[in-house]
Scaffold this motif. Sequence first.
Motif, mmCIF file in Angstrom:
data_model
loop_
_atom_site.group_PDB
_atom_site.id
_atom_site.type_symbol
_atom_site.label_atom_id
_atom_site.label_comp_id
_atom_site.label_asym_id
_atom_site.label_seq_id
_atom_site.Cartn_x
_atom_site.Cartn_y
_atom_site.Cartn_z
ATOM 1 N N HIS A 95 48.764 -45.434 -51.430
ATOM 2 C CA HIS A 95 48.211 -44.154 -51.885
ATOM 3 C C HIS A 95 48.657 -43.062 -50.923
ATOM 4 C CE1 HIS A 95 45.779 -46.067 -54.831
ATOM 5 N NE2 HIS A 95 45.104 -44.990 -55.098
ATOM 6 N N VAL A 96 49.080 -41.938 -51.504
ATOM 7 C CA VAL A 96 49.449 -40.796 -50.678
ATOM 8 C C VAL A 96 48.188 -39.999 -50.398
ATOM 9 C CG1 VAL A 96 50.733 -38.638 -50.581
ATOM 10 C CG2 VAL A 96 51.750 -40.650 -51.653
ATOM 11 N N GLU A 97 47.936 -39.737 -49.135
ATOM 12 C CA GLU A 97 46.735 -39.008 -48.751
ATOM 13 C C GLU A 97 47.147 -37.635 -48.240
ATOM 14 O OE1 GLU A 97 43.378 -41.291 -46.750
ATOM 15 O OE2 GLU A 97 44.217 -40.117 -45.120
ATOM 16 N N TRP A 98 46.532 -36.608 -48.809
ATOM 17 C CA TRP A 98 46.808 -35.243 -48.364
ATOM 18 C C TRP A 98 45.583 -34.712 -47.633
ATOM 19 C CZ3 TRP A 98 51.411 -32.734 -49.098
ATOM 20 C CH2 TRP A 98 52.292 -33.302 -50.023
ATOM 21 N N SER A 99 45.798 -34.042 -46.526
ATOM 22 C CA SER A 99 44.661 -33.405 -45.881
ATOM 23 C C SER A 99 45.079 -32.034 -45.379
ATOM 24 C CB SER A 99 44.155 -34.264 -44.718
ATOM 25 O OG SER A 99 45.119 -34.317 -43.699
ATOM 26 N N VAL A 100 44.125 -31.130 -45.379
ATOM 27 C CA VAL A 100 44.433 -29.789 -44.886
ATOM 28 C C VAL A 100 43.204 -29.240 -44.185
ATOM 29 C CG1 VAL A 100 43.679 -28.607 -46.984
ATOM 30 C CG2 VAL A 100 45.440 -27.584 -45.583
ATOM 31 N N GLN A 101 43.409 -28.545 -43.106
ATOM 32 C CA GLN A 101 42.312 -27.902 -42.408
ATOM 33 C C GLN A 101 42.305 -26.424 -42.756
ATOM 34 O OE1 GLN A 101 40.163 -29.644 -40.530
ATOM 35 N NE2 GLN A 101 41.322 -31.441 -41.179
ATOM 36 N N VAL A 114 50.656 -41.998 -45.902
ATOM 37 C CA VAL A 114 50.517 -43.058 -46.892
ATOM 38 C C VAL A 114 49.468 -44.036 -46.399
ATOM 39 C CG1 VAL A 114 51.660 -44.982 -48.019
ATOM 40 C CG2 VAL A 114 52.893 -42.839 -47.653
ATOM 41 N N ARG A 115 48.515 -44.318 -47.275
ATOM 42 C CA ARG A 115 47.493 -45.289 -46.920
ATOM 43 C C ARG A 115 47.770 -46.562 -47.709
ATOM 44 N NH1 ARG A 115 41.348 -43.953 -48.170
ATOM 45 N NH2 ARG A 115 40.758 -46.093 -48.387
ATOM 46 N N ASN A 117 48.117 -23.982 -41.077
ATOM 47 C CA ASN A 117 48.333 -25.421 -41.226
ATOM 48 C C ASN A 117 48.945 -25.782 -42.564
ATOM 49 O OD1 ASN A 117 47.576 -26.301 -38.780
ATOM 50 N ND2 ASN A 117 45.507 -26.901 -39.358
ATOM 51 N N GLU A 118 49.962 -26.613 -42.507
ATOM 52 C CA GLU A 118 50.549 -27.187 -43.708
ATOM 53 C C GLU A 118 49.736 -28.418 -44.099
ATOM 54 O OE1 GLU A 118 53.190 -24.707 -44.798
ATOM 55 O OE2 GLU A 118 53.594 -26.707 -45.571
ATOM 56 N N PRO A 119 49.667 -28.713 -45.398
ATOM 57 C CA PRO A 119 49.010 -29.966 -45.779
ATOM 58 C C PRO A 119 49.744 -31.137 -45.135
ATOM 59 C CG PRO A 119 49.450 -28.614 -47.705
ATOM 60 C CD PRO A 119 50.148 -27.971 -46.566
#
Lengths: 284, 211
Positions: free
Chosen positions: A55-61, A72-73, A66-68
């Motif tokens: 699974h592709v995990e996206w995170s952003v602050q 990969v999980r 900040n870029e997302p």
Amino acid sequence: MMPANPLLSQAPLIHVVAQVHFSELPPLEESVLEGLHRRLVEAGFPERVDANLDHVEWSVQVSADNEPQQRVRRIQRVVFKGAGQRRLVEVRQDRLLLKTTDYSGHEAFLAELNEVMRIVADVLPGFDKGLLHRLSLRYVDLVVPKPGEKLRELVSEALLPPPLPDVGGSPLFGSTVKVVDTGMGRHLRVMFEEVQPEEGRLTKVLPDDLLEHVRSCGLSITAQAHWANMKGVYGLLDIEHVHIAEDTPAVGDVDKSEVFRQLHEKTYRAFWGVITDEARRSWA
Amino acid sequence: MQVTTSGSSVRMPVCLQQPQSDGTFELSTVHHPASELSFYADINKLGQVKRLRSWLERKVLSTVALVPREVMAPEEVEPAATQRAADIVASAKRVTGLSVKDLTSVFRVSRQTLYNYRKSQETISDRNWMRLEAVDREISKLSEILPYSPGSLAKHFKFEGHTLVELLSAPQLDTQSIQRLAHELAGQLSASRQHAKAHNQTSIDQLTRHA
């Protein structure tokens, strides 16, 4: 009570998936998996396959620059397969799935699902105490016109994507989707894909999120004779009825069997409501 | 033997199809991925990721989103994809009897890369995937024609001015030429086998005559 409909000897149904989605359990220990394997051998799922899902995990602050971030999980899954490559049980930390390509009716399928859920509850520590997120039942039909038939004669016109006659060109792909609130925290989704064969052969036969990419986790699907030489467009009918447990009760406190029975009833109605009389005659 | 669709790029995910001995065939829930350059990648998962990225970039809130990484580019699905590459090379070796050294020209990669394919250790570019799939389609058809692997005949038997390994090493694979040569080669192989059988039987007869 469900309306009576004739049995279809050439039913287009190729894949059925029942899913129990719950709060994530601790990583499954090998001793537990071995115990599960022993029990599932007795239930007719003797072959164990260890695999993963990516699974592709996206995170952003929240900040200006900040870029997302992507990572990969890798999610562990253990698959237990039945004889003939027609059915399997898949266990993950937050999910239990029963998949079949050889569906013989809801009662038989529900009986098998109940047995699997009972075994998993017995063996997986914390399963019954985990919080239920959703239950879902999903049916995929492969609608392939026979020689002399057209796809639009077999399914409701409302399902078909726009033909775009004024644009011209060759169709590549089309899809439609409708989601209906069926009450009690449930929704039913009907998706239809219009797929072009390539060089007279079928291409995709499942919705994207059901495509398997690990061979050892795949199932076989018996093909009908007229699927061997495709002349025109065919369709994927994907009906899923989802029960979302908004109050997240304990898994063990929910009558899952009854919920699945109720989920089935509406998917059954949906299917018969979107196929034509021509289809009923053709598949009888 | 598996049936795969032909074409220089895979536009849609394609299910594996397995012919059966009784003339029927079976499909599989396992699918080959669509090419990353295909229209399907554009409209489907790639589009979803782009929309997700666009949404995230609005910086509305701090979030973690999980997106199923469906197979749209072969190199993203390392375990299954590289196993498939290893399977393709193994099949080519088995059907043709060619050595790894000879197969480098067929697959148009270095020997090290081919060894890595065989050990499922290579990240494979789209271009190399296209070559792997194209060769695999030819090998599939060859396996139906050749009674057994030709071995050195693949490098020495010429038909219409070419050997099998030359045709399989061409930048663009000419299916018609390959199949014509394969039929001729099959004839050679069958004749050799008949001759060997007769010779062996004669030898056995001679050895046992005065028993």
